[in-house]
Design an enzyme around this catalytic site. Structure first.
Site, PDB file in Angstrom:
ATOM      1  N   PHE A   1      50.831  41.710  44.909  1.00 18.11           N
ATOM      2  CA  PHE A   1      50.212  41.014  43.740  1.00 18.11           C
ATOM      3  C   PHE A   1      49.892  39.606  43.737  1.00 18.11           C
ATOM      4  CE2 PHE A   1      49.149  42.623  39.417  1.00 18.11           C
ATOM      5  CZ  PHE A   1      48.963  44.101  39.482  1.00 18.11           C
TER       6      PHE A   1
ATOM      7  N   GLN B   1      45.056  33.439  29.316  1.00 19.87           N
ATOM      8  CA  GLN B   1      44.519  33.826  30.713  1.00 19.87           C
ATOM      9  C   GLN B   1      43.178  34.670  30.728  1.00 19.87           C
ATOM     10  OE1 GLN B   1      47.124  36.718  33.033  1.00 19.87           O
ATOM     11  NE2 GLN B   1      47.076  34.851  34.191  1.00 19.87           N
TER      12      GLN B   1
ATOM     13  N   HIS C   1      41.459  37.277  32.936  1.00 22.24           N
ATOM     14  CA  HIS C   1      41.782  37.762  34.040  1.00 22.24           C
ATOM     15  C   HIS C   1      40.406  37.951  35.007  1.00 22.24           C
ATOM     16  CE1 HIS C   1      42.766  41.333  36.817  1.00 22.24           C
ATOM     17  NE2 HIS C   1      44.169  41.278  36.237  1.00 22.24           N
TER      18      HIS C   1
ATOM     19  N   LEU D   1      39.959  46.317  31.905  1.00 28.69           N
ATOM     20  CA  LEU D   1      40.824  45.420  32.853  1.00 28.69           C
ATOM     21  C   LEU D   1      40.827  46.407  34.144  1.00 28.69           C
ATOM     22  CD1 LEU D   1      42.948  43.459  33.855  1.00 28.69           C
ATOM     23  CD2 LEU D   1      44.725  45.189  33.190  1.00 28.69           C
TER      24      LEU D   1
ATOM     25  N   GLU E   1      44.765  43.965  39.222  1.00 23.41           N
ATOM     26  CA  GLU E   1      44.787  43.089  40.551  1.00 23.41           C
ATOM     27  C   GLU E   1      45.191  44.026  41.784  1.00 23.41           C
ATOM     28  OE1 GLU E   1      46.280  39.635  39.068  1.00 23.41           O
ATOM     29  OE2 GLU E   1      47.727  39.136  40.658  1.00 23.41           O
TER      30      GLU E   1
ATOM     31  N   ARG F   1      45.603  34.285  39.105  1.00 28.60           N
ATOM     32  CA  ARG F   1      44.479  34.521  38.212  1.00 28.60           C
ATOM     33  C   ARG F   1      43.451  33.377  37.881  1.00 28.60           C
ATOM     34  NH1 ARG F   1      47.283  39.406  34.665  1.00 28.60           N
ATOM     35  NH2 ARG F   1      47.567  40.816  36.577  1.00 28.60           N
TER      36      ARG F   1
ATOM     37  N   HIS G   1      42.478  37.906  28.546  1.00 30.72           N
ATOM     38  CA  HIS G   1      43.687  38.994  28.789  1.00 30.72           C
ATOM     39  C   HIS G   1      44.769  38.858  28.488  1.00 30.72           C
ATOM     40  CE1 HIS G   1      45.160  42.104  31.411  1.00 30.72           C
ATOM     41  NE2 HIS G   1      45.949  41.149  31.924  1.00 30.72           N
TER      42      HIS G   1
ATOM     43  N   ARG H   1      50.052  32.761  33.915  1.00 35.12           N
ATOM     44  CA  ARG H   1      50.919  34.046  34.248  1.00 35.12           C
ATOM     45  C   ARG H   1      50.629  34.680  35.557  1.00 35.12           C
ATOM     46  NH1 ARG H   1      50.930  39.167  33.640  1.00 35.12           N
ATOM     47  NH2 ARG H   1      49.239  39.429  32.313  1.00 35.12           N
TER      48      ARG H   1
END
Lengths: 597, 237
Positions: A117, A237, A239, A249, A252, A283, A370, A412
C-alpha cells in the site's frame, strides 16, 4: 416532553470506532450506542483495501518500520508517541479481529493475506512492503459486520436512528447528550458518566467526495459549539483515485496489485514525482502530481481526469520494468483472474458506474475528498484534550476519524484509518468504562434539552426562502476549488467570505417539512449547519498556516517550514470568529527530514 | 434529458391516504443515479419527501426501494440502466411503511438476529496467539455470503415472505450460511436447528427473486440450497 435514559457510558456513532469502544466498555459499564444510521450503514463499511499491521506474513516487516513510515507519511506532524503506540498495538489488534471471526483473505499457507500500500516500505531497501491485511477489497465491510455481530452477541444496547444534537457539560465534565429519535421526532436525554464521540469525518463539505451523505462532521461541530477546540482541521486528504465525476473510491489496493496511473499522452507519470515507489507514494504526493499533470494539459482528452490502468498486460509490463517480484523471488506477473479475485468490488463499481471493465479498459479517475486528518483533539486513551497543554476534559472521549490523536498528522497513510479506529476505539472504550466506575452521575440541569429544542423550533418556524440544497452546493463547490489539493491565500480568503455569506443565508433556510416523523428536511438542514461551522474552521486554519505540509499544499508557500510551523493548530469558535492557537508536536525517535518517495 | 418520477407518498401526519406524486427533473443526465434524482426532488422541489440513504455507492444498504417494479439500491441504478424516462419509485414490499419510501426494518432485523449471526467461538484459545489457520479453499467456501449488506432487497422480493412475514427470509439464511460454512466457527448445529423450524429454510420455494434482486450479486438461492442440504444430510460440505 423529553425522555431520559441513564447509561454509564454513551457512545455516539456505530462505525468501527464506536463499535470497538462498545465492545470493551460494555464489559464493565452499562453502555449505550447511539447512531443516526443503523450501525451496519456506517461509513467504515466503505473502506476497501486493508488494515495496516506488521504481521510479516509474506516478508520481513516490523512495527518500527510501520511507525517510521507513518511519521514520514504524516510529514512529521503526527505525534510520534501515539503513532508508535498504534503501530505496536496493530499486530495484536489484527489477531483480535481474526479471533472475532473476521474473514480475512488468506495466503496459500492459510495465514492472513497482506498486500503493498502507498507509503508502506521496507525501511532497509525502501521498496514497498506487504503490510495491508485485507479481505478482498471489502475490508471495512468485514470489520464493520464483524464488530456489529460481536456487539449483538454481547447484547450491547443500541439506539438506532437517534441523531445526537448536543453535548451536556456540567462543571467542566461530560454529563450526557441530547438526541432526536428520527422515527418520532422526540427528544431524548442520555444521562452519562462518560461520552465517546465516534461520529466519523466531514468529507461531504467538498463537491467531489468518496464520503457518505452521513459524513457531515456532527460530533466535531457539537464539540466546537460547546467551546472546545478542533485540531489540525486544515489537513484533509484527497484520495488520488475517485471514479471520475462520481468520486467513488477506487482503493489504493489497485496500485498495490500493480495498477499504474497513466496521463492523456499514454505515459506513466508517477516515476517523475516519486522515483522510488512511483504509484505507491503517499496520497498527498500522488493527488498533487495528478493536478499538475492535468494543469499542464495532460488530462485525458483535455478533461479533468486521468487513467488508472490495471489491465493485466499493463500491470505486467510495468512490473517487468520495475523488476517487481513475488515473495518467493519469481517475477511478478498477474492475470485477469487474479485481479477479479482480489478486487471484485472495484471491478463491479467500474462496470456499474462507468460501464468500464477494468480488466480490458483503463479507469477514468480524479482526486476525491476522502479523509479528515484533523478533528476533536485527544490523547492515546481517547480522552478529549482541550488546550495547548493537552489537559483532558473529564468524561469526554473521541475516537476514529472524528478524533485527532494525532496519528495521521498532515497526511494519513492508506490502511491506517481502519487501524486507528480499531486501536483507539478499543482504548477509548476501556478508559471510559474505567473512568465511569470511579465517578458518580452528575446532576443534570433542569433545562438540558432546551437549547436544542429552541434551535429546532426556530428552524422549523423560519419564514425565509433559502434552500438547504442550494447553500450546500455553493459551499461544496467553493471548498473543492479553493480549499482542495492546492491552495492560495487569495482563494482561501474568498472562501471564508463565501462561507460567512452562506451562513447568513442559512439563517433564512425554509423547511418544507414541519412534521415529526423522519423529518429528513430538518436533519439535512441541521447537518448543513454543522458543515458550515466546520468549513469556516477549515478555511481559517488553512489560510493561517503559511507553509506546505502533507495534504496542505500552498502555491504561495511551497515549502515545509519546520522552524515556524512544526506545530498543531487548535481552533476555537468564539463569538462568531475563529480563534487559532498552537501546540507542539511530540517528536521521539525521528527528527524531521526532507520527505521523498 | 427530462425524467418523470412517480413516487409513492404516505405520511400519517398529513392525514392523506397513500398516493403517488409526480415530479419532473428537467435536466437529468443518463449517468445520474436514481438517488441523485431523489436528492434533486427533495432538495429543490419538495423537502417533505423522505427516504434513507448514506454511502451513495451500493455499500451501506440504506436505500433499497422498488424502482419500476423491481428492487434496487437507488444509488446503484443509473437512469440509462432503466431504459425509460418514466420512473416509478415505491417502498420495498412486505414491511410496514413509516413514511414515503421509509419502511420499518425491525421485522427484517429480528429475523437476521434470530439465526445467531455472529462468530460463536471468539474466545477459543489459539495456541500461538496469532491467527487461526484457514486455507484459501476453506475461506472461499463462504465468501459469497460475506458480501451481504442487509439492504433487504432479497427478503422483500420473496413471495414466501410476502405471504407470511414470519418466514425468516433469504437475508437471514444468507447470514446464517456465512457462519455455518466457516470452518472456524462452532455454532453450525444451532443455526441449522433454527433454520429447520417451520419458518426456516423450508418456506423457500426457489422463486429466484432474491438472487435477481441482490445488489451484491450473491447467489442466494444456492446458499439456501446449501443450507437445506446440510440439514438433510447432517453434513457441512
Amino acid at each position: 416532553m423529553t425522555n431520559i435514559h441513564q447509561f454509564e457510558v454513551v457512545i455516539v456513532g456505530a462505525g468501527g470506532a464506536g463499535l470497538m469502544a462498545a465492545m470493551f466498555a460494555s464489559r464493565t459499564a452499562k453502555t449505550a450506542v447511539l447512531s443516526k444510521l443503523h450501525p451496519t450503514r456506517s461509513h467504515t463499511g466503505a473502506a476497501q483495501g486493508g488494515i495496516g499491521a506488521a504481521l510479516g506474513n509474506l516478508e520481513e516487516d516490523h512495527p518500527d518500520w510501520h511507525t517510521y513510515d507513518s511519521v514520514k507519511g504524516s510529514d512529521y506532524l503526527g505525534d510520534q508517541d501515539a503513532i508508535e503506540f498504534m503501530c505496536n498495538e496493530a499486530v495484536e489488534a489484527i489477531y483480535d479481529l481474526e479471533h472475532m471471526g473476521l474473514p480475512f483473505s488468506r495466503t496459500p499457507e492459510g495465514r492472513i493475506a497482506q498486500r503493498p500500500f502507498g507509503g508502506h516500505t521496507n525501511n532497509v531497501t525502501g521498496k514497498p512492503v506487504m503490510r495491508s491485511c485485507y479481505a478482498a477489497d471489502r475490508t471495512g465491510h468485514m470489520i464493520l459486520q464483524t464488530l456489529y455481530q460481536q456487539c449483538l452477541r454481547n447484547q450491547v444496547n443500541f439506539f438506532d436512528e437517534f441523531q445526537v444534537l448536543d453535548l451536556i457539560l456540567v462543571k467542566g465534565a461530560a454529563a450526557g447528550v441530547v438526541a432526536v429519535e428520527l422515527a418520532t421526532g422526540e427528544l431524548h436525554i442520555f444521562h452519562a458518566k462518560a461520552v465517546i464521540f465516534a461520529t466519523g469525518g466531514h468529507g461531504r463539505i467538498w463537491e467531489i467526495t468518496s464520503n457518505a451523505y452521513a459524513y457531515t462532521g456532527d460530533g466535531a461541530a457539537i464539540v466546537l459549539r460547546r467551546g472546545l477546540p478542533l485540531e489540525d482541521m486544515e489537513f484533509f486528504q484527497f484520495h488520488p483515485t475517485g471514479i471520475y465525476k462520481f468520486g467513488i473510491l477506487i482503493t489504493e489496493g489497485v496500485r498495490g496489485e500493480g495498477g499504474v496511473l497513466i496521463n492523456g499522452e499514454g505515459q506513466r507519470f508517477m516515476e517523475h514525482y516519486a522515483p522510488h515507489v512511483k504509484d505507491l507514494a503517499s496520497r498527498d504526493v500522488i493527488s498533487r502530481a495528478m493536478y499538475i499533470e492535468m494543469r499542464e494539459g495532460r488530462g485525458v482528452n483535455g478533461k479533468r481526469y486521468l487513467y488508472l490502468d490495471v489491465r493485466p498486460e499493463i500491470v505486467n509490463k510495468y512490473a517487468e520494468i520495475d523488476g517487481r517480484t513475488r515473495p518467493d523471488g519469481t517475477p511478478y506477473r498477474t492475470t485477469a483472474q487474479e485481479i477479479l479475485t482480489k478486487l471484485p468490488d472495484i471491478i463491479e463499481f467500474c462496470r456499474v458506474y462507468l460501464g468500464v471493465d477494468p480488466v480490458t479498459q483503463p479507469i477514468p479517475v480524479q482526486p476525491t475528498a476522502h479523509y479528515t486528518m484533523g478533528g476533536i483533539p485527544t490523547n492515546q486513551y481517547g480522552q478529549v484534550v482541550y488546550d495547548e497543554k493537552n489537559s483532558p476534559m473529564p468524561g469526554l472521549y473521541a475516537a476514529g476519524e472524528a478524533a485527532c490523536v494525532s496519528v495521521h498528522g498532515a497526511n494519513r497513510l492508506g490502511t491506517n484509518s481502519l487501524l486507528d479506529l480499531v486501536v483507539f476505539g478499543k482504548h477509548a472504550g476501556i478508559h471510559a468504562a474505567r473512568y465511569a466506575r470511579g465517578v458518580a452521575f452528575q446532576d443534570l440541569p433542569a433545562d438540558a434539552a432546551d437549547p436544542v429544542r429552541q434551535r429546532l423550533d426556530e428552524m422549523l418556524n423560519r419564514t425565509g426562502k433559502e434552500k438547504t440544497a442550494a447553500i450546500a452546493d455553493a459551499m461544496k463547490a467553493a471548498m473543492f476549488h479553493h480549499v482542495g489539493v492546492f491552495r492560495t491565500e487569495e482563494g482561501m480568503k474568498e472562501v471564508i467570505e463565501d462561507i460567512r455569506a452562506l451562513k447568513e443565508r442559512y439563517r433564512h433556510v425554509h423547511l418544507d417539512d414541519r412534521g415529526k416523523i423522519f423529518n429528513t428536511d430538518l436533519l439535512n438542514a441541521w447537518e448543513l449547519g454543522n458543515m458550515l461551522d466546520l468549513a469556516e474552521v477549515i478555511a481559517a486554519s488553512a489560510v493561517a498556516r503559511q507553509e506546505s505540509r502533507g495534504a496542505h499544499a500552498r502555491q504561495d508557500f511551497t515549502k515545509r517550514d519546520d522552524v515556524n510551523w512544526l506545530k498543531h493548530t487548535l481552533a476555537w469558535q468564539k463569538e462568531g470568529a475563529i480563534e487559532l492557537r498552537y501546540k507542539p508536536v511530540v517528536i521521539t525517535k525521528f527528527q524531521p527530514k526532507e520527505r521523498v518517495y | 434529458m427530462k425524467i418523470t418520477l412517480k413516487i409513492y407518498r404516505y405520511n400519517t401526519e398529513d392525514g392523506k391516504p397513500p398516493h403517488y406524486d409526480t415530479f419532473v427533473v428537467p435536466d437529468a443526465e443518463e449517468n445520474d443515479l436514481v438517488l441523485d434524482l431523489l436528492e434533486c426532488v427533495r432538495g429543490y422541489q419538495d423537502g417533505t419527501l423522505s427516504f434513507r440513504r448514506s454511502c451513495a455507492h451500493g455499500i451501506c444498504g440504506s436505500d433499497a426501494m422498488r424502482i419500476n417494479g423491481r428492487n434496487y439500491l437507488a444509488c446503484k441504478v443509473l437512469v440509462k440502466d432503466l431504459g425509460t424516462d418514466q420512473i416509478t419509485i415505491e417502498p420495498i414490499l412486505g414491511l410496514p411503511v413509516l413514511k414515503d419510501l421509509i419502511v420499518d426494518m425491525n421485522p427484517f432485523y429480528e429475523h437476521y438476529r434470530s439465526v445467531l449471526p455472529f462468530f460463536m467461538c471468539p474466545d477459543d484459545p489459539v495456541a500461538d496467539g496469532k491467527e487461526r489457520i484457514q486455507t484459501p479453499e476453506e475461506r472461499e467456501r463462504y465468501d459469497d455470503t460475506t458480501k451481504c449488506i442487509l439492504c433487504a432487497c432479497c427478503t422483500t422480493s420473496c413471495p414466501s415472505f410476502w405471504a407470511d412475514g414470519r418466514y425468516v427470509g433469504p437475508a437471514a439464511i444468507v447470514n446464517a450460511h456465512r457462519f455455518i460454512f466457516d470452518n472456524r466457527d462452532c455454532g453450525a448445529e444451532d443455526r441449522l436447528n433454527i433454520l429447520n423450524e417451520q419458518m426456516g429454510v423450508w418456506r423457500c420455494r426457489t422463486a429466484f427473486n432474491c438472487t435477481e434482486a441482490c445488489p451484491r450479486d450473491i447467489n442466494i438461492t444456492k446458499a439456501i440450497a446449501d443450507v437445506k442440504k446440510a440439514i438433510t444430510t447432517g453434513k457441512i460440505e
